[in-house]
Structure formats: structure tokens, C-alpha cells
Motif scaffolding. Structure first.
Motif, PDB file in Angstrom:
ATOM      1  N   ARG A 160      50.961  37.123  41.703  1.00 55.54           N
ATOM      2  CA  ARG A 160      50.153  36.743  42.895  1.00 55.54           C
ATOM      3  C   ARG A 160      49.613  38.131  43.724  1.00 55.54           C
ATOM      4  O   ARG A 160      48.793  38.093  44.164  1.00 55.54           O
ATOM      5  CB  ARG A 160      50.804  35.734  43.561  1.00 55.54           C
ATOM      6  CG  ARG A 160      50.570  34.436  43.019  1.00 55.54           C
ATOM      7  CD  ARG A 160      51.018  33.314  44.007  1.00 55.54           C
ATOM      8  NE  ARG A 160      50.777  32.099  43.280  1.00 55.54           N
ATOM      9  CZ  ARG A 160      51.968  31.478  42.983  1.00 55.54           C
ATOM     10  NH1 ARG A 160      53.200  31.957  43.173  1.00 55.54           N
ATOM     11  NH2 ARG A 160      51.870  30.099  42.434  1.00 55.54           N
ATOM     12  N   GLU A 161      50.789  38.825  44.088  1.00 62.27           N
ATOM     13  CA  GLU A 161      50.740  40.014  44.669  1.00 62.27           C
ATOM     14  C   GLU A 161      49.605  41.015  44.232  1.00 62.27           C
ATOM     15  O   GLU A 161      48.770  41.721  45.038  1.00 62.27           O
ATOM     16  CB  GLU A 161      52.057  40.760  45.119  1.00 62.27           C
ATOM     17  CG  GLU A 161      52.873  39.765  46.133  1.00 62.27           C
ATOM     18  CD  GLU A 161      54.240  40.502  46.337  1.00 62.27           C
ATOM     19  OE1 GLU A 161      54.227  41.715  45.641  1.00 62.27           O
ATOM     20  OE2 GLU A 161      55.097  40.046  46.877  1.00 62.27           O
ATOM     21  N   SER A 164      46.216  39.578  44.308  1.00 63.19           N
ATOM     22  CA  SER A 164      45.742  39.821  45.673  1.00 63.19           C
ATOM     23  C   SER A 164      45.110  41.017  45.875  1.00 63.19           C
ATOM     24  O   SER A 164      44.224  41.361  46.462  1.00 63.19           O
ATOM     25  CB  SER A 164      46.876  39.382  46.783  1.00 63.19           C
ATOM     26  OG  SER A 164      46.373  39.503  48.021  1.00 63.19           O
ATOM     27  N   TYR A 165      45.878  42.253  45.431  1.00 63.41           N
ATOM     28  CA  TYR A 165      45.439  43.480  45.435  1.00 63.41           C
ATOM     29  C   TYR A 165      44.244  43.666  44.640  1.00 63.41           C
ATOM     30  O   TYR A 165      43.134  44.418  45.316  1.00 63.41           O
ATOM     31  CB  TYR A 165      46.382  44.324  44.854  1.00 63.41           C
ATOM     32  CG  TYR A 165      46.222  45.924  44.867  1.00 63.41           C
ATOM     33  CD1 TYR A 165      45.913  46.780  45.958  1.00 63.41           C
ATOM     34  CD2 TYR A 165      45.909  46.357  43.531  1.00 63.41           C
ATOM     35  CE1 TYR A 165      45.677  47.953  45.886  1.00 63.41           C
ATOM     36  CE2 TYR A 165      45.618  47.701  43.471  1.00 63.41           C
ATOM     37  CZ  TYR A 165      45.332  48.598  44.491  1.00 63.41           C
ATOM     38  OH  TYR A 165      45.022  49.897  44.437  1.00 63.41           O
ATOM     39  N   ASN A 167      41.958  41.475  44.096  1.00 62.50           N
ATOM     40  CA  ASN A 167      40.967  40.634  44.723  1.00 62.50           C
ATOM     41  C   ASN A 167      40.328  41.628  46.047  1.00 62.50           C
ATOM     42  O   ASN A 167      39.107  41.586  46.428  1.00 62.50           O
ATOM     43  CB  ASN A 167      41.576  39.711  45.460  1.00 62.50           C
ATOM     44  CG  ASN A 167      40.293  38.435  46.009  1.00 62.50           C
ATOM     45  OD1 ASN A 167      39.313  39.085  45.822  1.00 62.50           O
ATOM     46  ND2 ASN A 167      40.751  37.604  46.600  1.00 62.50           N
ATOM     47  N   SER A 168      41.438  42.291  46.824  1.00 65.14           N
ATOM     48  CA  SER A 168      41.008  43.167  47.556  1.00 65.14           C
ATOM     49  C   SER A 168      40.221  44.366  47.311  1.00 65.14           C
ATOM     50  O   SER A 168      39.029  44.591  47.639  1.00 65.14           O
ATOM     51  CB  SER A 168      42.239  43.932  48.535  1.00 65.14           C
ATOM     52  OG  SER A 168      42.022  44.732  49.260  1.00 65.14           O
ATOM     53  N   ARG A 220      36.522  36.913  41.787  1.00 65.21           N
ATOM     54  CA  ARG A 220      37.102  36.632  43.223  1.00 65.21           C
ATOM     55  C   ARG A 220      37.662  35.133  43.442  1.00 65.21           C
ATOM     56  O   ARG A 220      38.613  34.969  43.908  1.00 65.21           O
ATOM     57  CB  ARG A 220      36.204  37.166  44.417  1.00 65.21           C
ATOM     58  CG  ARG A 220      36.053  38.809  44.415  1.00 65.21           C
ATOM     59  CD  ARG A 220      35.246  38.977  45.541  1.00 65.21           C
ATOM     60  NE  ARG A 220      35.986  38.797  46.861  1.00 65.21           N
ATOM     61  CZ  ARG A 220      34.953  37.995  47.785  1.00 65.21           C
ATOM     62  NH1 ARG A 220      33.709  38.301  47.712  1.00 65.21           N
ATOM     63  NH2 ARG A 220      35.398  37.753  48.830  1.00 65.21           N
ATOM     64  N   LEU A 223      40.405  34.227  41.080  1.00 65.65           N
ATOM     65  CA  LEU A 223      41.830  34.678  41.781  1.00 65.65           C
ATOM     66  C   LEU A 223      42.249  33.828  43.029  1.00 65.65           C
ATOM     67  O   LEU A 223      43.282  33.565  43.079  1.00 65.65           O
ATOM     68  CB  LEU A 223      41.535  36.302  42.194  1.00 65.65           C
ATOM     69  CG  LEU A 223      41.225  37.512  41.276  1.00 65.65           C
ATOM     70  CD1 LEU A 223      41.118  38.384  42.036  1.00 65.65           C
ATOM     71  CD2 LEU A 223      42.271  37.420  40.309  1.00 65.65           C
ATOM     72  N   GLN A 224      41.128  33.272  43.809  1.00 61.68           N
ATOM     73  CA  GLN A 224      41.403  32.402  44.737  1.00 61.68           C
ATOM     74  C   GLN A 224      42.077  31.141  44.050  1.00 61.68           C
ATOM     75  O   GLN A 224      43.189  30.530  44.723  1.00 61.68           O
ATOM     76  CB  GLN A 224      40.384  31.940  45.610  1.00 61.68           C
ATOM     77  CG  GLN A 224      40.092  32.999  46.570  1.00 61.68           C
ATOM     78  CD  GLN A 224      38.764  32.620  47.463  1.00 61.68           C
ATOM     79  OE1 GLN A 224      37.467  33.022  47.156  1.00 61.68           O
ATOM     80  NE2 GLN A 224      38.910  32.076  48.661  1.00 61.68           N
ATOM     81  N   GLU A 227      46.243  30.779  43.920  1.00 55.72           N
ATOM     82  CA  GLU A 227      46.905  31.069  45.125  1.00 55.72           C
ATOM     83  C   GLU A 227      47.618  29.703  45.156  1.00 55.72           C
ATOM     84  O   GLU A 227      47.495  28.716  45.074  1.00 55.72           O
ATOM     85  CB  GLU A 227      45.732  31.048  46.568  1.00 55.72           C
ATOM     86  CG  GLU A 227      45.055  32.358  46.636  1.00 55.72           C
ATOM     87  CD  GLU A 227      44.284  32.384  47.630  1.00 55.72           C
ATOM     88  OE1 GLU A 227      44.240  31.293  48.563  1.00 55.72           O
ATOM     89  OE2 GLU A 227      43.570  33.363  48.127  1.00 55.72           O
TER      90      GLU A 227
END
Length: 399
Positions: A160-161, A164-165, A167-168, A220, A223-224, A227
Motif C-alpha cells: 500500500r505504501e 501510494s508512492y 499514485n503520487s 490512479r 490504486l485508490q 486503500e
């Protein structure tokens, strides 16, 4: 009693059968003893020592037999069988040796009672060792399960981390770059001094950058969906669909949309719900080769689910793509790309379903069913931020 727990052999796999055989065999011995005593000296059957030994053997015989069936049912991994077998054999041997020493010290006048004593020691020792082995086996299984669960949770958290990266990176780097490329190419295309060949190249750059932006945006959203803090809320899907229809008409001037949407259709979802209808609506137009693309949208609220149908007058979907229509694509060779895969993921996220209800030369029809939100105790449903009063009014009639 140290054995390899990872190597299972045919002999190891037969341990449950051996235990069943041991339990049944000892029970048969008890019955033979009783039959022999009845035929020779019936008074010995009611003798206190023999009777106590026979009665106390029964729970151990039943336990040994049941343990064999229990292991055979898959209650424990076969990796545990060797250690359980050694516990059973160790308990049998230890208790038998102790009782043989007692028999040598205690003088018994009857050979039958000596034999019964030995049989009782075997049953008691094997049953006790087997019980200890099964308890230990279950403890090991639980510890391993807990350890695997902890490792999976740690791995998932790391994933997940990492997502998240990613996604950023997509949001701040790749998407911004695609936007800049599109902007500069559009400015160059607006200049009148370009020849036809350069204009064609710029149009390709603009189209590809727009496609890149769409794919990045879809990724994106995917990826959400990973979560873990997802909490479904009541969402008025009627307003969401009306808003997406308005956007579709703004983007495609030639499209004709016919909609039958009630004033209210509340489902349990989140702010990603709009992507389901946005992708299905855009898919109905982008792959439509009709002179005037037509899209029909129907929303049918039910007591348990809300059904959404989106139909078009396009060329239909080839048979070769039907089986993998909602699958993840490895390349951009598919005519339906990431959009339908995203639709499938989102409907799964909301415990709903999506299907291609109909397709052919006269067009295709997709059906989405989402669980209806309970009206009892639900808060005011969420609405799309861009939903205007005009769109809500227009969505209830033919557009």
C-alpha cells in the motif's frame, strides 16, 4: 522426536490409517479377551481388575480411532503427522515399559490379567501420547497461521505504501508532463504557418497525450481501490449519472442521449462511483461508428439493488473480445482498454455486478447492479460536486 516437518512420504500420509487400525485392533483384542473368558471362566469377566481395565480402556480406544479420522479429514497439515506419530509411539513405549516393570514387581496369579494389563498400558500410553501430539500439532498450526497472517499484513502494508508512492508519482510527475505536452502541442497547432504534415503529427501528439492522461487517471483510480480505509456511504446515483451525461454531451457535440432516471436512486458507494458511468458512457461513444451516436441510459431502483443500463447504437463487440472484456489488458491493443476493467473493479468494490447484457450489429447494452442503500438510519446521500440543478432536471427526460 526431531523429524523433518516439510518432507512427507507415503508412510507419513498413512499415519491416520495406522491410528484407525490401532484403535480398532485394540478394541478387537478386548472383545476377544471377553469372549475367551466367557468360554473358559465367566467369573473372571466380572473380576474387579479386569472389569476396571476393560472399561477404562474404552475412552482411549475411541480417542485413538477418532484421532485417525480427524487427521484424515484434513484438520491438520500432513507436515504434523510424523511428530504426532512419534508422540503416540513414545507414549505407548514409555507407559508400557513402566507397567512391565510394575508387572515384574507385583505378583499376579492370572496370565489373563497380565495380558489385559499390558493391553491397557498400550491403549493408555498410545492414547495419552496421541492427545499430546495432536494438541502440540494444533498449537504449531495456529502459530504458523498467525505468523503467515502477520507477514501477509506486513507485506500488504508495504504494498500500500508503495502504491501510494506510485499514485503520487503519477499525479505530480507523469500526468503533469502529459498535460504540458498536450498544451504546447495545442499551441503549435493553433499557429497558421504549419504545413499539413506537421499538423498531422501534432494532432497525433495531442491524441496520444490525451489517451495517456486518461490511462493515468484510470490507474490512479485503480490504486485508490486498494486503500484499506474504504467506507461505503449512501450516494444518490441518479444525480451522479445525470452529471456524467451532462459531461458526455459537453465533450461530444454530436451525441444524442436518451435517459430515464428517477429523482432518487441511493446506493452504497463512495466518490469513485462516477467513474463507472463515466467509463461506460465514454465507451459507448468513442467506439461508436454511427453517423449520429445514440446512447440510452436507464436507472431502475429496486428494493435490494439498483439496476443501471447503458446502451448504444455502435457496431457491437467482436466475439473474440467477449471472454476477456472485463479483464486487465497487457497492452493497448484492446479496443476497450483499461476502462471496462476499472468498471469491473469498482462494481466489485461496491459488492455489485456488471455484465454485457447484449451486443450485436445494432449496438451493445451494459448492465450494472449495485446494492441499494437502506433508507433506515442512512445519512443524506452524497452528490457529485459538479451536479447542477439543470443537469438534475434534464436527466429525467429525453436528452
Amino acid at each position: 522426536m526431531q523429524r523433518s516437518e516439510n518432507a512427507t512420504t507415503p508412510c507419513t500420509d498413512r499415519i491416520p490409517a495406522y491410528l484407525i487400525g490401532l484403535g480398532i485392533g485394540l478394541a478387537f483384542v478386548v472383545l476377544c479377551e471377553i469372549g475367551l473368558l466367557v468360554s473358559t471362566d465367566p467369573t473372571l469377566v466380572t473380576d474387579g481388575q479386569f472389569l476396571v481395565g476393560a472399561v477404562t480402556s474404552v475412552p482411549f480406544l475411541v480417542g485413538i480411532t477418532y484421532a485417525g479420522y480427524w487427521l484424515r479429514s484434513g484438520a491438520l497439515s500432513p507436515d504434523r503427522y510424523p511428530r504426532i506419530g512419534w508422540w503416540c509411539l513414545g507414549g505407548l513405549t514409555t507407559f508400557l515399559l513402566v507397567n512391565l516393570a510394575l508387572i515384574a514387581v507385583v505378583q499376579t496369579g492370572s496370565q489373563v490379567l497380565v495380558f489385559s494389563w499390558i493391553r491397557w498400558a498400550v491403549a493408555f500410553g498410545a492414547g495419552t501420547g496421541l492427545l499430546v501430539g495432536c494438541i502440540e500439532g494444533r498449537s504449531i498450526e495456529r502459530a504458523l497461521t498467525a505468523e503467515r497472517a502477520a507477514l501477509r499484513a506486513e507485506h500488504v502494508e508495504e504494498q500500500r505504501e508503495y502504491l501510494s508512492y506510485l499514485n503520487s508519482i503519477l499525479r505530480h510527475e507523469v500526468l503533469n508532463a502529459a498535460t504540458i505536452i498536450n498544451g504546447y502541442a495545442s499551441r503549435l497547432l493553433a499557429e497558421g504557418s504549419l504545413d499539413e504534415r506537421n499538423r498531422e503529427w501534432l494532432e497525433i501528439i495531442i491524441d496520444e497525450s490525451e489517451d495517456m492522461s486518461t490511462v493515468i487517471d484510470d490507474v490512479r483510480v485503480l490504486l485508490q481501490t486498494t486503500e484499506r480505509n474504504y467506507r461505503p456511504e449512501p450516494v444518490d446515483a441518479a444525480h451522479v449519472v445525470a452529471d456524467e451525461i451532462r459531461k458526455l454531451e459537453t465533450t461530444f457535440d454530436s451525441v444524442v442521449v436518451e435517459a430515464s432516471i428517477p429523482d432518487r436512486a441511493v446506493v452504497r458507494a463512495d466518490d469513485l462511483l462516477a467513474r463507472i458511468f463515466a467509463n461506460l458512457l465514454s465507451n459507448a461513444v468513442e467506439h461508436n461508428d454511427a453517423a449520429t451516436p445514440r446512447v440510452s441510459v436507464t436507472v431502475d431502483p429496486g428494493p435490494d439493488t439498483v439496476r443501471f443500463e447503458i446502451a448504444d447504437n455502435g457496431p457491437g463487440i467482436p466475439n473474440s473480445e467477449l471472454e476477456s472484456l472485463f479483464d486487465r489488458v497487457e497492452s493497448r491493443g484492446s479496443t476497450h482498454g483499461l476502462g471496462l476493467y476499472l468498471v469491473a473493479r469498482l462494481t466489485e468494490r461496491y459488492d455489485g455486478t456488471v455484465e454485457l447484457a447484449e451486443t450485436g450489429p445494432e449496438g451493445s447494452r451494459f448492465a450494472v447492479e449495485l446494492p441499494a442503500a437502506s433508507s433506515d438510519g442512512d445519512a443524506e446521500p452524497l452528490e457529485s460536486e459538479n451536479t447542477s440543478a439543470t443537469a438534475r432536471t434534464a436527466s429525467t427526460q429525453s436528452l
